[in-house]
Design a protein around this motif. Sequence first.
Motif, mmCIF file in Angstrom:
data_model
loop_
_atom_site.group_PDB
_atom_site.id
_atom_site.type_symbol
_atom_site.label_atom_id
_atom_site.label_comp_id
_atom_site.label_asym_id
_atom_site.label_seq_id
_atom_site.Cartn_x
_atom_site.Cartn_y
_atom_site.Cartn_z
ATOM 1 N N TRP A 83 1.418 6.893 -6.649
ATOM 2 C CA TRP A 83 0.500 7.851 -7.032
ATOM 3 C C TRP A 83 0.696 9.260 -6.778
ATOM 4 O O TRP A 83 0.442 10.314 -7.404
ATOM 5 N N CYS A 127 2.337 1.873 -3.441
ATOM 6 C CA CYS A 127 1.146 2.443 -4.559
ATOM 7 C C CYS A 127 0.908 3.813 -4.093
ATOM 8 O O CYS A 127 0.837 4.657 -4.994
ATOM 9 N N ALA A 156 0.935 -1.222 -0.020
ATOM 10 C CA ALA A 156 0.115 -0.100 0.100
ATOM 11 C C ALA A 156 0.795 1.404 0.115
ATOM 12 O O ALA A 156 0.518 2.185 -0.625
#
Length: 116
Positions: free
Chosen positions: A66, A62, A59
């Motif tokens: 992003w 990610c 996570a």
Amino acid sequence: MHAAPPVRISLVPDRAWCVFGTLCAAMAAANGAAWVAQCARQPAAAVVAAAVVAATLAALLCVHAWRRRYHDGAGVLVWDGAQWLWALGSGTACAGEARVMLDLGGWLLLRFEVAQ
């Protein structure tokens, strides 16, 4: 009643905020590693703890990807007299609503919500 005059503000990522976010993520990962070490005495718990830490790291990767894609460049926040517009770099501007989330005088945290 008079409308607010048009405003154009160039925004760059705040290095202190990025460092704070990185430190929080590092503390979370260190906490997860300590949890795995503590649970290593019990095989079933160690497997669950390792899976949770792996999911947390995935996570974080990610979120990092992003942020690099959408937040590393300078942005422009514009009030044209009728609506707020946000654009990253030379990209297309999106209309939406800007809200003040935290006002510390010389530092302001805004939330921009894209209009539906």
